[in-house]
Design a protein around this motif. Structure first.
Motif, PDB file in Angstrom:
ATOM      1  N   ASN A   1      42.988  36.872  42.355  1.00  0.00           N
ATOM      2  CA  ASN A   1      43.008  37.999  41.401  1.00  0.00           C
ATOM      3  C   ASN A   1      43.815  39.216  41.872  1.00  0.00           C
ATOM      4  O   ASN A   1      44.047  40.124  41.084  1.00  0.00           O
ATOM      5  CB  ASN A   1      41.571  38.481  41.145  1.00  0.00           C
ATOM      6  CG  ASN A   1      40.769  37.504  40.317  1.00  0.00           C
ATOM      7  OD1 ASN A   1      41.259  36.978  39.327  1.00  0.00           O
ATOM      8  ND2 ASN A   1      39.542  37.243  40.721  1.00  0.00           N
ATOM      9  N   TYR A   2      44.212  39.253  43.140  1.00  0.00           N
ATOM     10  CA  TYR A   2      44.985  40.397  43.652  1.00  0.00           C
ATOM     11  C   TYR A   2      46.498  40.152  43.633  1.00  0.00           C
ATOM     12  O   TYR A   2      47.267  40.991  44.096  1.00  0.00           O
ATOM     13  CB  TYR A   2      44.596  40.711  45.097  1.00  0.00           C
ATOM     14  CG  TYR A   2      43.183  41.198  45.326  1.00  0.00           C
ATOM     15  CD1 TYR A   2      42.407  41.741  44.312  1.00  0.00           C
ATOM     16  CD2 TYR A   2      42.621  41.150  46.600  1.00  0.00           C
ATOM     17  CE1 TYR A   2      41.120  42.188  44.556  1.00  0.00           C
ATOM     18  CE2 TYR A   2      41.333  41.606  46.847  1.00  0.00           C
ATOM     19  CZ  TYR A   2      40.587  42.114  45.822  1.00  0.00           C
ATOM     20  OH  TYR A   2      39.320  42.569  46.070  1.00  0.00           O
ATOM     21  N   GLN A   3      46.921  38.992  43.157  1.00  0.00           N
ATOM     22  CA  GLN A   3      48.363  38.693  43.155  1.00  0.00           C
ATOM     23  C   GLN A   3      49.088  39.566  42.116  1.00  0.00           C
ATOM     24  O   GLN A   3      48.465  40.094  41.185  1.00  0.00           O
ATOM     25  CB  GLN A   3      48.569  37.205  42.842  1.00  0.00           C
ATOM     26  CG  GLN A   3      48.102  36.295  43.969  1.00  0.00           C
ATOM     27  CD  GLN A   3      48.990  36.408  45.207  1.00  0.00           C
ATOM     28  OE1 GLN A   3      50.136  35.986  45.200  1.00  0.00           O
ATOM     29  NE2 GLN A   3      48.457  36.973  46.289  1.00  0.00           N
TER      30      GLN A   3
ATOM     31  N   PRO B   1      32.040  44.903  47.267  1.00  0.00           N
ATOM     32  CA  PRO B   1      31.185  45.237  48.420  1.00  0.00           C
ATOM     33  C   PRO B   1      31.939  45.421  49.738  1.00  0.00           C
ATOM     34  O   PRO B   1      31.307  45.745  50.749  1.00  0.00           O
ATOM     35  CB  PRO B   1      30.212  44.046  48.497  1.00  0.00           C
ATOM     36  CG  PRO B   1      30.899  42.934  47.791  1.00  0.00           C
ATOM     37  CD  PRO B   1      31.758  43.560  46.738  1.00  0.00           C
ATOM     38  N   GLU B   2      33.250  45.245  49.746  1.00  0.00           N
ATOM     39  CA  GLU B   2      34.026  45.560  50.949  1.00  0.00           C
ATOM     40  C   GLU B   2      34.237  47.070  51.092  1.00  0.00           C
ATOM     41  O   GLU B   2      34.771  47.531  52.105  1.00  0.00           O
ATOM     42  CB  GLU B   2      35.388  44.856  50.919  1.00  0.00           C
ATOM     43  CG  GLU B   2      35.290  43.374  51.197  1.00  0.00           C
ATOM     44  CD  GLU B   2      36.619  42.655  51.075  1.00  0.00           C
ATOM     45  OE1 GLU B   2      37.669  43.323  51.041  1.00  0.00           O
ATOM     46  OE2 GLU B   2      36.611  41.419  50.992  1.00  0.00           O
ATOM     47  N   CYS B   3      33.833  47.849  50.072  1.00  0.00           N
ATOM     48  CA  CYS B   3      33.937  49.312  50.180  1.00  0.00           C
ATOM     49  C   CYS B   3      32.833  49.835  51.098  1.00  0.00           C
ATOM     50  O   CYS B   3      31.809  49.181  51.309  1.00  0.00           O
ATOM     51  CB  CYS B   3      33.801  49.959  48.801  1.00  0.00           C
ATOM     52  SG  CYS B   3      35.178  49.607  47.695  1.00  0.00           S
TER      53      CYS B   3
ATOM     54  N   GLY C   1      48.806  37.526  55.480  1.00  0.00           N
ATOM     55  CA  GLY C   1      47.565  37.352  56.241  1.00  0.00           C
ATOM     56  C   GLY C   1      46.498  38.306  55.737  1.00  0.00           C
ATOM     57  O   GLY C   1      46.727  39.060  54.793  1.00  0.00           O
ATOM     58  N   CYS C   2      45.340  38.282  56.363  1.00  0.00           N
ATOM     59  CA  CYS C   2      44.284  39.234  56.009  1.00  0.00           C
ATOM     60  C   CYS C   2      43.868  39.951  57.291  1.00  0.00           C
ATOM     61  O   CYS C   2      43.268  39.327  58.180  1.00  0.00           O
ATOM     62  CB  CYS C   2      43.081  38.508  55.395  1.00  0.00           C
ATOM     63  SG  CYS C   2      41.626  39.576  55.233  1.00  0.00           S
ATOM     64  N   PRO C   3      44.172  41.248  57.405  1.00  0.00           N
ATOM     65  CA  PRO C   3      43.833  41.968  58.637  1.00  0.00           C
ATOM     66  C   PRO C   3      42.342  41.891  58.984  1.00  0.00           C
ATOM     67  O   PRO C   3      41.982  41.839  60.164  1.00  0.00           O
ATOM     68  CB  PRO C   3      44.241  43.421  58.329  1.00  0.00           C
ATOM     69  CG  PRO C   3      45.229  43.320  57.220  1.00  0.00           C
ATOM     70  CD  PRO C   3      44.892  42.087  56.433  1.00  0.00           C
TER      71      PRO C   3
HETATM   72 FE1  SF4 Z   1      43.595  42.170  51.552  1.00  0.00          FE
HETATM   73 FE2  SF4 Z   1      41.334  43.324  52.265  1.00  0.00          FE
HETATM   74 FE3  SF4 Z   1      41.228  41.138  50.825  1.00  0.00          FE
HETATM   75 FE4  SF4 Z   1      42.011  41.016  53.381  1.00  0.00          FE
HETATM   76  S1  SF4 Z   1      40.000  41.608  52.653  1.00  0.00           S
HETATM   77  S2  SF4 Z   1      42.975  40.030  51.633  1.00  0.00           S
HETATM   78  S3  SF4 Z   1      43.075  42.957  53.591  1.00  0.00           S
HETATM   79  S4  SF4 Z   1      42.107  43.094  50.191  1.00  0.00           S
END
Ligand code: SF4
Ligand code: 13P
Length: 303
Positions: free
Chosen positions: A25-27, A199-201, A85-87
């Protein structure tokens, strides 16, 4: 090639390769419009576990394509953009996790899907933002090691107070950037809008929200709601489905910082090159696949 021609070539190659294009969904909008399947981490994992195609072209980040490979090892899984990647996933490694496990030998080890295959292989069960509470409630152990997202860990710990959570110190650089001040400002500017957040906020951002959920859950909530205005506290890519599915509703991004640079690396050209060159194929050691599959499949059974 112009855009039209590029899309036509991608569709032709897709047919030839018996491939499916899946996108998170973020593409970027163009990639979501092209994809056969769009979803959150959970929906995409579920889809990849039973995809009938020989080739999966993954438009997302590295850990997502790895999860697809773990669940469908006999298929060719291509990550459209190798640098994506995903930091947060990189904030936990096998060595440090083993040390934590030694310190808490009786704890169940739960990993967020945002982890490498090698880390998943060290864990008992996986979860995503859409099922983390359910997954942890399903465990018999009282003590839980949770890696790597401290914000999701904090959210779950509050929902499941009967568990003792040992939470890793990781975070998503994109979501963790959002501040309470931004929430207050957005609410002042749009007092009749509901606040929907991932919930990552940070906890202080999650706490005043009207709804907390995965990207798919946010999209479904907005579609089902009788309200017409929403402040969106997750990566701006979700605006594609939100606007497309709800033309009569208005969506405001909670913070201009809600852009994940890694998710934005994949372009139409990346998808074309992936199919043409059959790149970048995900390869994993057999042993890692077997162990990580148990971790992922245990999650898929929790419903
Ligand atoms: Fe990007 Fe954050 Fe999702 Fe990792 S957790 S993919 S950094 S939005
Ligand atoms: P979802 O599980 O909500 O799709 O989230 C994945 C992710 O990377 C959020 O930053």
């Amino acid at each position: 090639m112009d855009k039209k021609e590029l899309i036509r070539s991608i569709l032709e190659l897709k047919q030839q390769r018996n491939a499916v294009i899946v996108a998170h969904n973020y593409q970027i909008d163009d990639v979501q419009a092209l994809a056969d399947v769009i979803g959150d981490s959970f929906a995409l994992s579920k889809y990849c576990a039973s995809s009938p195609r020989d080739v999966i072209v993954f438009c997302g980040v590295h850990f997502m394509a790895e999860s697809a490979k773990i669940l469908s090892p006999q298929k060719t899984v291509l990550l459209a953009e190798i640098q994506a990647g995903c930091p947060m996933a990189d904030m936990v490694n096998v060595e440090d996790l083993r040390a934590m496990k030694r310190d808490h030998p009786h704890a169940a080890v739960v990993c967020y899907i945002n982890t490498s295959a090698a880390v998943k292989a060290e864990c008992d069960i996986c979860c995503t933002s859409s099922n983390a509470v359910k997954v942890i409630q399903s465990l018999a152990e009282e003590e839980i090691i949770f890696v790597p997202d401290k914000n999701l860990g904090d959210y779950v710990a509050k929902k499941v107070p009967e568990k003792r959570m040992i939470i890793w110190d990781g975070f998503c650089v994109t979501h963790h950037r959002v501040t309470l001040e931004e929430v207050q400002k957005a609410k002042e500017a749009h007092p009749d809008a509901l606040v929907l957040v991932h919930p990552e906020c940070r906890p202080e951002v999650v706490e005043p929200a009207d709804f907390v959920g995965s990207t798919r859950q946010i999209i479904d909530f907005a579609a089902a709601s009788k309200e017409r205005k929403f402040i969106i506290g997750t990566e701006m890519g979700v605006l594609y489905s939100l606007k497309k599915g709800n033309p009569e509703k208005t969506f405001y991004l909670l913070s201009p910082g809600l852009i994940c640079p890694n998710m934005k690396k994949t372009r139409l050209e990346s998808v074309y090159n992936a199919l043409k060159e059959m790149r970048y194929a995900i390869e994993l050691e057999e042993e890692i696949i077997i162990k990580a599959r148990t971790t992922l499949e245990r999650m898929l059974k929790v419903e």
